[in-house]
Scaffold this active site. Structure first.
Site, PDB file in Angstrom:
ATOM      1  N   GLU A   1      -1.673 -16.164 -10.430  1.00  0.00           N
ATOM      2  CA  GLU A   1      -0.598 -15.427 -11.083  1.00  0.00           C
ATOM      3  C   GLU A   1       0.793 -15.853 -10.638  1.00  0.00           C
ATOM      4  O   GLU A   1       1.786 -15.360 -11.160  1.00  0.00           O
ATOM      5  CB  GLU A   1      -0.789 -13.927 -10.825  1.00  0.00           C
ATOM      6  CG  GLU A   1      -2.060 -13.378 -11.412  1.00  0.00           C
ATOM      7  CD  GLU A   1      -2.219 -11.886 -11.196  1.00  0.00           C
ATOM      8  OE1 GLU A   1      -1.283 -11.237 -10.691  1.00  0.00           O
ATOM      9  OE2 GLU A   1      -3.297 -11.360 -11.528  1.00  0.00           O
TER      10      GLU A   1
ATOM     11  N   CYS B   1      -6.330  -4.529  -8.182  1.00  0.00           N
ATOM     12  CA  CYS B   1      -6.117  -4.132  -6.789  1.00  0.00           C
ATOM     13  C   CYS B   1      -5.756  -5.337  -5.923  1.00  0.00           C
ATOM     14  O   CYS B   1      -5.222  -5.163  -4.820  1.00  0.00           O
ATOM     15  CB  CYS B   1      -7.326  -3.392  -6.239  1.00  0.00           C
ATOM     16  SG  CYS B   1      -8.884  -4.276  -6.405  1.00  0.00           S
ATOM     17  N   HIS B   2      -5.994  -6.555  -6.424  1.00  0.00           N
ATOM     18  CA  HIS B   2      -5.602  -7.743  -5.659  1.00  0.00           C
ATOM     19  C   HIS B   2      -4.082  -7.856  -5.541  1.00  0.00           C
ATOM     20  O   HIS B   2      -3.585  -8.578  -4.686  1.00  0.00           O
ATOM     21  CB  HIS B   2      -6.179  -9.015  -6.297  1.00  0.00           C
ATOM     22  CG  HIS B   2      -5.718  -9.273  -7.692  1.00  0.00           C
ATOM     23  ND1 HIS B   2      -6.342  -8.704  -8.791  1.00  0.00           N
ATOM     24  CD2 HIS B   2      -4.699 -10.023  -8.172  1.00  0.00           C
ATOM     25  CE1 HIS B   2      -5.720  -9.116  -9.895  1.00  0.00           C
ATOM     26  NE2 HIS B   2      -4.714  -9.910  -9.545  1.00  0.00           N
TER      27      HIS B   2
ATOM     28  N   ASN C   1     -12.483   0.215  -5.823  1.00  0.00           N
ATOM     29  CA  ASN C   1     -12.118   0.044  -7.233  1.00  0.00           C
ATOM     30  C   ASN C   1     -13.357  -0.418  -8.004  1.00  0.00           C
ATOM     31  O   ASN C   1     -13.899  -1.478  -7.713  1.00  0.00           O
ATOM     32  CB  ASN C   1     -10.997  -1.004  -7.328  1.00  0.00           C
ATOM     33  CG  ASN C   1     -10.595  -1.328  -8.746  1.00  0.00           C
ATOM     34  OD1 ASN C   1     -11.087  -0.771  -9.716  1.00  0.00           O
ATOM     35  ND2 ASN C   1      -9.667  -2.268  -8.877  1.00  0.00           N
TER      36      ASN C   1
ATOM     37  N   TYR D   1       0.839  -1.204   0.000  1.00  0.00           N
ATOM     38  CA  TYR D   1       0.000   0.000   0.000  1.00  0.00           C
ATOM     39  C   TYR D   1       0.870   1.248   0.000  1.00  0.00           C
ATOM     40  O   TYR D   1       0.570   2.241  -0.676  1.00  0.00           O
ATOM     41  CB  TYR D   1      -0.939  -0.012   1.214  1.00  0.00           C
ATOM     42  CG  TYR D   1      -2.007  -1.081   1.130  1.00  0.00           C
ATOM     43  CD1 TYR D   1      -3.191  -0.862   0.437  1.00  0.00           C
ATOM     44  CD2 TYR D   1      -1.829  -2.317   1.754  1.00  0.00           C
ATOM     45  CE1 TYR D   1      -4.170  -1.851   0.355  1.00  0.00           C
ATOM     46  CE2 TYR D   1      -2.800  -3.303   1.682  1.00  0.00           C
ATOM     47  CZ  TYR D   1      -3.973  -3.066   0.975  1.00  0.00           C
ATOM     48  OH  TYR D   1      -4.925  -4.042   0.895  1.00  0.00           O
TER      49      TYR D   1
END
Length: 197
Positions: free
Chosen positions: A195, A168-169, A160, A137
């Site tokens: 990912e 945003c993850h 979002n 963050y």
């Protein structure tokens, strides 16, 4: 003008699918379809997709309430909303490619009218966090131009309008733990694991 708000799910028995498709096509041709929507099933649950003529305006997790999101769009964007899946075919296809590991970045027009100011700056930076990477963050706050606005980054991520597409993850706590997520912590973990090579 006739209000086209239609929050019933596709396939509702009293509204045949072909009639819905004809209505969507006619509304599109007449220029009175301001927001089209559809849902897609994904490994993180059902996602509501909504688009204006400018682009994708909302991606909503089922846990946030699809009907509530449509009502919010009716109030904030336009009451002329219709289940019109064809307008969202490209987004649905790219999401399917993403969830099957064949896509690492989204290439769809976005309508970010629901975000402004610092939140908009955070959203702009989210697109720059590459697939398989994360940022804290604090790193996002610095990149968005306000190094001390760490909590504001959390708020921007929580609000979002197009999660998954604007990732945003990929924003995590400084200690590497995942932190909160609009779709829930399990969804965030699923996306991050997807990912991870």
């Amino acid at each position: 003008m006739t209000e086209l708000f239609d929050a019933m799910p596709a396939g509702t028995p009293d509204v045949p699918v072909r009639l819905r498709e004809r209505l969507a096509t006619a509304a599109e041709r007449a220029g009175i379809l301001d927001v089209a929507y559809r849902t897609v099933d994904t490994p993180v649950g059902s996602l509501l997709l909504a688009a204006t003529p400018a682009g994708l305006v909302r991606v909503v997790y089922a846990t946030s309430g699809h009907d509530a999101a449509l009502a919010d769009l009716a109030g904030r964007v336009s009451p002329r909303i219709l289940h019109a899946p064809a307008r969202l075919d490209a987004v649905a296809r790219q999401l399917e490619e993403y969830f099957t590991g064949r896509r690492r970045a989204f290439d769809v027009p976005l309508d970010l009218r629901l975000a402004s100011g610092f939140r908009r700056s955070v959203l702009a930076h989210l697109a720059e966090i590459g697939y398989g990477r994360t940022e804290s963050y604090a790193q996002v706050a610095t990149a968005a131009g306000s190094p001390r606005a760490v909590r504001a980054v959390g708020t921007a991520c929580a609000t979002n309008p197009v999660p998954v597409v604007l990732p945003c993850h990929r924003v995590v706590r400084a200690d590497g733990s995942s932190g909160g997520y609009v779709g829930g912590t399990a969804a965030k973990q699923t996306l991050l694991s997807l990912e991870t090579p």
